[in-house]
Motif scaffolding. Structure first.
Motif: not given
Ligand code: MN
Length: 496
Positions: A328, A347, A445
């Motif tokens: 991410e 993340h 994202h």
């Molecule tokens: Mn996430």
């Protein structure tokens, strides 16, 4: 011999006009090429020679046989001589396996001193492959064209790259994704049309209640849980303040239950969300990380598209150096100069330890979201080097894949207070352009991140899957990319 049952079929087209002598020579040359491709380490599948095809009936029969052969992941097609391409219409139309059009010839160099008409007639791929190329273009078929002598490293590598995309595609056809809970509430980009995804990618997405998982977790004995916590202690760096037996036991039970649930159900990928954890002691952290390292795909917050993509990318990357993970875009370092700008990717917990530079550190920290007990996670930093990040989004009338070439860098400074695995990278051509391009294209994202794959693998996969690809690389110019997005949107509205 390669340690795989997966096969590429090496298929040579010709016709009867040449007579038995030349056709025997064509077969002999083709067999030799197939054997060398089979032996090439760059190609991660067996390469199986198929008899030279000279009629439309033979072509149709072979294509149907390929469709019905489970281990056949694709075809490599080559016209050693001239093969009138109307003969290929029925077969190619029926073919459901991906194919690569190899434009090569048996000899590398022109034999100036000895070349005669017989030689020219036997070695005429230069025009035979153009006839074949026309019909594949006319039929609007997905394909990869590779040009070069069959012994050149470039040629072998390009076939190998495409073969990996074909292996990923083959996996996608039967992939099962389990979702524990639904989507994170109100999030848009992780949503999408699962029926359309099954039609396009083949994979299925099925939802389960957290109770189904906690039931499976409860079936493990305390001794089994203790054995796994010991494995954690043996495998990772564990500071004394993090050696919290209760937390480790909860995490280990989650891993045992999740692994069993996924394995017994034949799942290759999964999602969870911190908004659906009723009955769970912690958000799965180390469990998800270790399952990803075992080859499972994962997407956070119910992101089934990314979970499937991570699994497919892991299959494509199998055996290559460098890891593949869920990722991410988290936060930036803009710096005072454009060239200094970097992305901190991470993340909440779930980054795959295949992208760890060093032995991960096992840590227990509060999560600050979700209201559960402090989850156990592996903390590490990724090694420097080239990588890609890829995202698939549902545009309503099609799936779009956005891929960015990036360079992972060694962070300038340590992150003494950051309690999660992380990766720092420079985006190509620059963060300023790449992030704008990504946002204009609607990229998520969440991404599949890989230090094993390059843009070419993702491009080959998108071609096979028949989905739109938006490339963001060192040549990307924003005004041009924005025009391409507009044209592409128009093309998909007209229909393909
Ligand atoms: Mn996430």
């Amino acid at each position: 011999m390669k340690q795989t049952a997966k096969e590429l079929w090496f298929v040579t087209g010709s016709q009867h006009l040449y007579g038995p002598g030349p056709l025997a020579q064509v077969a002999q040359n083709s067999q030799r090429i197939a054997e060398e491709l089979d032996a090439a380490q760059a190609i991660p599948a067996r390469v199986v020679f198929k008899p030279v095809l000279t009629t439309a009936d033979e072509i149709l029969r072979l294509c149907r046989e390929a469709n019905n052969t489970d281990n056949c992941v694709g075809l490599v097609l080559w016209m050693h001589t001239f093969s009138p391409a109307k003969m290929w219409i029925a077969g190619l139309t029926a073919l459901t396996r991906p194919f690569l059009h190899l434009h090569t010839q048996f000899h590398r160099d022109l034999p100036y001193a000895t070349i005669d008409m017989d030689f020219m007639n036997l070695n005429q791929a230069a025009h035979g492959d153009r006839e074949f190329g026309f019909i594949t273009a006319r039929l609007r078929l997905a394909r990869k064209v590779v040009v070069g002598h069959w012994q050149d490293a470039d040629t072998l590598n390009e076939i190998g790259t495409w073969a990996r995309a074909a292996l990923g595609w083959h996996e996608s056809q039967t992939l099962k994704v389990a979702r524990f809970g639904d989507n994170m509430r109100n999030v848009a980009v992780t949503e999408g049309d699962k029926v359309e995804a099954q039609k396009v990618f083949g994979y299925t997405v099925s939802g389960y209640g957290i109770g189904d998982l906690t039931d499976r977790m409860a079936q493990f004995t305390d001794a089994e849980v203790t054995r796994l916590t010991q494995e954690y202690r043996d495998t990772y760096t564990l500071a004394q303040e993090h050696d919290r037996a209760d937390s480790l036991a909860v995490a280990a039970r989650i891993e045992l239950g999740l692994r069993a649930f996924l394995t017994e159900g034949g799942f290759g990928a999964f999602t969870d969300t911190f908004e659906d954890l009723h009955g769970m002691g912690q958000l799965p952290g180390i469990a998800t990380q270790r399952l990803m390292a075992s080859g499972f795909g994962f997407g956070g917050e119910g992101d089934w598209k990314t979970a499937a993509l991570v699994r497919i990318m892991k299959v494509m990357a199998e055996g290559l150096p460098g890891g593949t993970s869920f990722m991410e875009d988290y936060t930036y370092h803009f710096g005072s100069e454009t060239w200094q700008a970097r992305v901190l990717g991470s993340h909440m917990l779930e980054i795959c330890p295949t992208i760890a530079a060093d032995k991960p550190s096992l840590e227990v920290h509060p999560l600050g979201i979700g209201g559960k007990a402090d989850p156990v996670r592996l903390v590490f930093t990724s090694p420097a080097g080239p990588a890609v990040v890829a995202s698939i989004v549902d545009m309503g009338n099609r799936f779009r894949m956005i891929v960015n070439d990036i360079d992972v860098v060694v962070p300038d400074q340590p992150f003494p207070k950051l309690p999660v695995a992380r990766t720092v990278w420079e985006a190509k051509p620059s963060l300023k352009i790449a992030a704008a391009a990504w946002i204009y294209a609607g990229g998520a994202h969440h991404t599949g991140f890989s230090q094993a794959l390059t843009m070419e693998y993702m491009e080959d996969f998108a071609e096979i899957a028949g989905i739109e690809l938006v490339r963001i690389d060192e040549n990307t110019r924003l005004e041009q990319l924005r025009r391409e997005l507009l044209w592409s949107d128009a093309a998909y509205r007209i229909g393909r």
